[in-house]
Scaffold this motif. Structure first.
Motif, PDB file in Angstrom:
ATOM      1  N   GLU A   1       0.848  -1.200   0.000  1.00 16.78           N
ATOM      2  CA  GLU A   1       0.000   0.000   0.000  1.00 16.78           C
ATOM      3  C   GLU A   1       0.881   1.246   0.000  1.00 16.78           C
ATOM      4  O   GLU A   1       1.791   1.373   0.814  1.00 16.78           O
ATOM      5  CB  GLU A   1      -0.889   0.009   1.252  1.00 16.78           C
ATOM      6  N   VAL A   2       0.588   2.135  -0.895  1.00 17.14           N
ATOM      7  CA  VAL A   2       1.342   3.384  -0.972  1.00 17.14           C
ATOM      8  C   VAL A   2       0.359   4.519  -1.224  1.00 17.14           C
ATOM      9  O   VAL A   2      -0.561   4.380  -2.038  1.00 17.14           O
ATOM     10  CB  VAL A   2       2.375   3.358  -2.121  1.00 17.14           C
TER      11      VAL A   2
ATOM     12  N   ALA B   1       4.592  15.572 -17.526  1.00 17.51           N
ATOM     13  CA  ALA B   1       4.158  15.396 -16.142  1.00 17.51           C
ATOM     14  C   ALA B   1       3.116  14.291 -15.996  1.00 17.51           C
ATOM     15  O   ALA B   1       3.130  13.528 -15.014  1.00 17.51           O
ATOM     16  CB  ALA B   1       3.615  16.721 -15.605  1.00 17.51           C
ATOM     17  N   THR B   2       2.197  14.200 -16.947  1.00 17.96           N
ATOM     18  CA  THR B   2       1.138  13.182 -16.815  1.00 17.96           C
ATOM     19  C   THR B   2       1.729  11.769 -16.865  1.00 17.96           C
ATOM     20  O   THR B   2       1.266  10.869 -16.154  1.00 17.96           O
ATOM     21  CB  THR B   2       0.112  13.332 -17.949  1.00 17.96           C
TER      22      THR B   2
ATOM     23  N   VAL C   1       4.213   6.838 -11.303  1.00 24.37           N
ATOM     24  CA  VAL C   1       4.134   6.757  -9.845  1.00 24.37           C
ATOM     25  C   VAL C   1       2.927   5.922  -9.431  1.00 24.37           C
ATOM     26  O   VAL C   1       3.011   5.041  -8.564  1.00 24.37           O
ATOM     27  CB  VAL C   1       4.061   8.177  -9.233  1.00 24.37           C
ATOM     28  N   GLU C   2       1.810   6.206 -10.062  1.00 19.43           N
ATOM     29  CA  GLU C   2       0.577   5.496  -9.704  1.00 19.43           C
ATOM     30  C   GLU C   2       0.711   4.000  -9.953  1.00 19.43           C
ATOM     31  O   GLU C   2       0.300   3.183  -9.147  1.00 19.43           O
ATOM     32  CB  GLU C   2      -0.593   6.038 -10.542  1.00 19.43           C
TER      33      GLU C   2
ATOM     34  N   MET D   1       4.390  -1.734  -6.211  1.00 19.24           N
ATOM     35  CA  MET D   1       5.325  -2.849  -6.383  1.00 19.24           C
ATOM     36  C   MET D   1       6.721  -2.475  -5.859  1.00 19.24           C
ATOM     37  O   MET D   1       7.380  -3.269  -5.181  1.00 19.24           O
ATOM     38  CB  MET D   1       5.399  -3.201  -7.876  1.00 19.24           C
ATOM     39  N   LEU D   2       7.129  -1.253  -6.138  1.00 21.34           N
ATOM     40  CA  LEU D   2       8.451  -0.829  -5.687  1.00 21.34           C
ATOM     41  C   LEU D   2       8.488  -0.663  -4.172  1.00 21.34           C
ATOM     42  O   LEU D   2       9.533  -0.861  -3.547  1.00 21.34           O
ATOM     43  CB  LEU D   2       8.848   0.487  -6.379  1.00 21.34           C
ATOM     44  N   MET D   3       7.329  -0.333  -3.616  1.00 19.39           N
ATOM     45  CA  MET D   3       7.276  -0.199  -2.159  1.00 19.39           C
ATOM     46  C   MET D   3       7.574  -1.536  -1.486  1.00 19.39           C
ATOM     47  O   MET D   3       8.232  -1.582  -0.430  1.00 19.39           O
ATOM     48  CB  MET D   3       5.898   0.333  -1.736  1.00 19.39           C
TER      49      MET D   3
END
Lengths: 488, 179
Positions: free
Chosen positions: A18-19, B15-16, B22-23, B28-30
């Motif tokens: 979750e982020v 930017a988009t 990021v979205e 997954m990277l977290m």
């Protein structure tokens, strides 16, 4: 890898945690390079590149222009000479322009490499095709002879005018001067250093109102080389010298008691009439750096002669007891003489009987101290003329050995021989002395340098041993003279 | 928006596309960051730094390899930059008894879910955790691990053995099943 580990890998490999992506985006968006930033960067580098290109082209154009001006200047000189055939002060009658110039170039103007004048027959730059091209020519004022001080530093050939004494065309005017042209190829940078050295440069060496003989002597390669090396600070990195010096001076000894008991006696000794002279002989090794710093070491031998004139009334000396003193003893017989009624009596050739009364005793004698030292002296030399430099020196003399002969009188009138013996009234090593000096150096020739100066040397440690009640420290000062030969 | 479009857009600084990256990939990277960081807060910091690095260097990315693997590697490198290598020495002492244990891992734990596995792995000592993650999950060999962590290959091997034994001990302690 076990199945369990494979399970872990499968489960966690792409498992999403979750982020808070909004918060994450907000926190990083300011730090992310934007498209506009990239554009700005591109524009910046575009302008930087353009500026560099412009600068490069401008430099190239200026560079080319200088070369052209040099070639033009050379030809202008030729034309000038062509129109003014006159007798030169070198004794040549010039009938034609090229002939005069070429004659001058080939026969009168020596060409050299770097600092060294090698021969008259070396290829003349101005006579060869190599002169016509992109040469960057600089004046090197280090090569000016002493009476040429009018030119100063002229960085490029572009600043030369026909009225300047540097010009070859000034030959017919009899107003002559000195200059050198150092030629550096800007097109042949790939050449080796030897190649660059081989490029000659012109030394238009003339003199105003000089006798022809003198001028010719100056123009000779040997004379010029000698002249170039004769400067007191003319060395590229460092100069090594070996030499010697002689010193003659006076001295002063500082005498005081090691304990209060002997203060009166110290006062008596201080008031003793005496004359101290110093002679020093030294072998020197000097290092002269290009920046003016100097170092000196070597070996010195110093002799301090102390002529003593005592007038002693035995009973006036603290601790003296009549009948218990060596003034009356045999060992004093060679030194003591005279009587109270004869103040001029001295010890010379007189081994008279010692006095036994309280009458003043007068006697003369000499003490001799010697010191052998290694000087470690730093200095700085400033050229104040072509041949003359003023040098300040400071440092220390490391004492290797010292000795003394003679005697000194103890408060109880006991005579102590100064020679090193059982009593050891004199120390055989006084550790070190401090030294300061001011010299005037004269570069007599390319190899020989002369030095005169004044110095002050102080030995802070007492020359007396433990068994003697007084401290005695010497300060010597005087004049010195020496010479040094350049060995490298 | 496809992955390729996102990459191209980010390379141009759109930017988009950056927002979309990021979205899409930060969860997954977290997970990667959580496995290597000491705690959750550190993991968030690592993720933030990693995302900035990704955007700054995305123009260097060559589409010959997996984009996700490329991003994961950035995250790992970022996490390991603050990694204290001295933990390898610290963790050796007091854990020697674990080395003697057999290192084979029972397969019966396959019922454990991702979150449970995350919690278990997170309990591994720091040095064990890094080597275990790099070896088991990232699939790096010991040579690559040694270069990444600045340790010797033998240290990497022993750390992995110790990590497996330690993990087994922890699982036994959970007392879900007797081995």
């Amino acid at each position: 890898m076990s199945n369990f580990e494979e399970h872990i890998r499968r489960k966690l490999g792409h498992y999403p945690s979750e982020v808070d992506t909004n918060a994450l985006w907000e926190s990083i968006k300011e730090d992310i390079p934007k498209e506009e930033d990239k554009k700005k960067r591109v524009i910046f580098f575009f302008w930087l590149f353009g500026l560099g290109l412009f600068g490069g082209m401008a430099s190239w154009w200026l560079y080319q222009n200088n070369g052209t001006q040099l070639a033009n200047q050379v030809h202008t000189d030729k034309e000038y000479s062509q129109d003014n055939p006159q007798e030169t002060n070198l004794g040549h009658h010039v009938s034609g322009a090229d002939e005069a110039l070429e004659s001058f170039l080939e026969n009168e103007i020596p060409f050299s490499n770097k600092n060294k004048l090698v021969s008259h027959t070396e290829t003349s730059l101005l006579n060869t095709e190599s002169a016509k091209g992109n040469w960057n020519v600089n004046f090197n004022k280090d090569h000016f002879l002493p009476h040429s001080t009018t030119l100063g530093h002229i960085p490029t050939i572009t600043s030369i005018k026909s009225s300047e004494p540097i010009l070859v065309s000034s030959i017919p005017t009899k107003k002559v001067a000195l200059a050198s042209l150092e030629v550096v190829s800007t097109e042949k940078k790939e050449e080796t250093e030897e190649d660059m050295d081989a490029i000659p440069y012109l030394l238009a060496v003339l003199a105003e109102e000089k006798e022809i003989d003198d001028l010719e002597n100056e123009l000779s390669p040997d004379a010029f080389e000698e002249e170039a090396n004769i400067k007191v600070d003319n060395h590229k990195k460092l100069k090594l010298q070996a030499g010697f010096h002689v010193t003659y001076g006076a001295s002063n000894s500082i005498i005081y008691a090691k304990s209060d008991t002997y203060d009166d006696y110290a006062e008596l000794r201080r008031n003793t009439e005496r004359a101290i002279s110093t002679v020093e002989l030294g072998v020197d090794f000097n290092i002269l750096f290009k920046n003016g710093l100097t170092m000196r070491t070597g070996l010195t031998h110093t002799r301090i002669k102390e002529k003593m004139k005592y007038t002693i009334t035995p009973n006036s000396i603290p601790g003296y007891h009549q009948g218990n003193n060596d003034l009356e003893g045999k060992e004093t017989s060679s030194a003591w003489s005279g009587s109270s009624n004869d103040p001029n009596t001295n010890s010379s050739g007189n081994n008279g009987s010692p006095q036994t009364s309280n009458n003043p005793i007068k006697f003369n004698h000499d003490n001799l101290y010697t010191m052998t030292d290694i000087p470690l002296v730093m200095g700085y030399q400033q050229a104040i003329g072509k041949r003359v430099g003023i040098q300040f020196e400071a440092g220390t003399y490391i004492n290797l050995y010292s000795s003394a002969s003679g005697f000194i009188v103890h408060p109880n009138t006991k005579i102590y021989k100064l020679d090193l013996g059982e009593i050891r009234s004199h120390k055989n090593n006084i550790l070190l002395s401090t030294y300061t000096g001011l010299n005037l150096n004269y570069q007599a020739s390319s190899k020989l340098a002369l030095r005169v100066g004044a110095h002050y040397r102080f030995t802070p440690f007492s020359i007396t041993g433990k068994n003697y009640s007084l401290n005695q420290k010497y300060a010597t000062y005087g004049l010195h003279a020496g010479m040094a030969f350049t060995i490298k | 928006m496809t992955e390729h479009e996102i990459i191209l857009g980010c390379q141009k600084g759109v930017a988009t596309c950056q927002r979309e990256l990021v979205e899409r990939y930060s969860p997954m990277l977290m997970t990667v960051c959580r496995r290597y960081a000491r705690d959750h807060e550190s993991a968030k910091d690592v993720l933030q730094d990693s995302m900035i690095k990704i955007f700054r260097h995305i123009h260097k990315y060559k589409p010959t390899g997996s984009f996700q693997a490329w991003m994961r590697r950035i995250c790992i490198n970022t996490a390991l930059q603050s990694f204290d290598k001295s933990c390898f020495k610290r963790e050796i002492s007091g854990l020697d008894e674990l080395i003697a244990q057999p290192s084979s891992m029972p397969d019966v734990y396959s019922y454990l879910g991702a979150e449970e596995l995350m919690v278990i792995i997170d309990q591994l000592p720091e040095g064990f955790k890094q080597v275990f993650n790099l070896s088991v999950i990232e699939g790096l060999n010991h040579r690559e691990i040694s270069q990444l962590l600045g340790i010797t290959e033998s240290t990497s091997r022993s750390q992995l053995v110790r990590a497996r034994n330690y993990l087994k001990k922890m699982l036994v302690k959970r007392d879900r099943i007797r081995v």
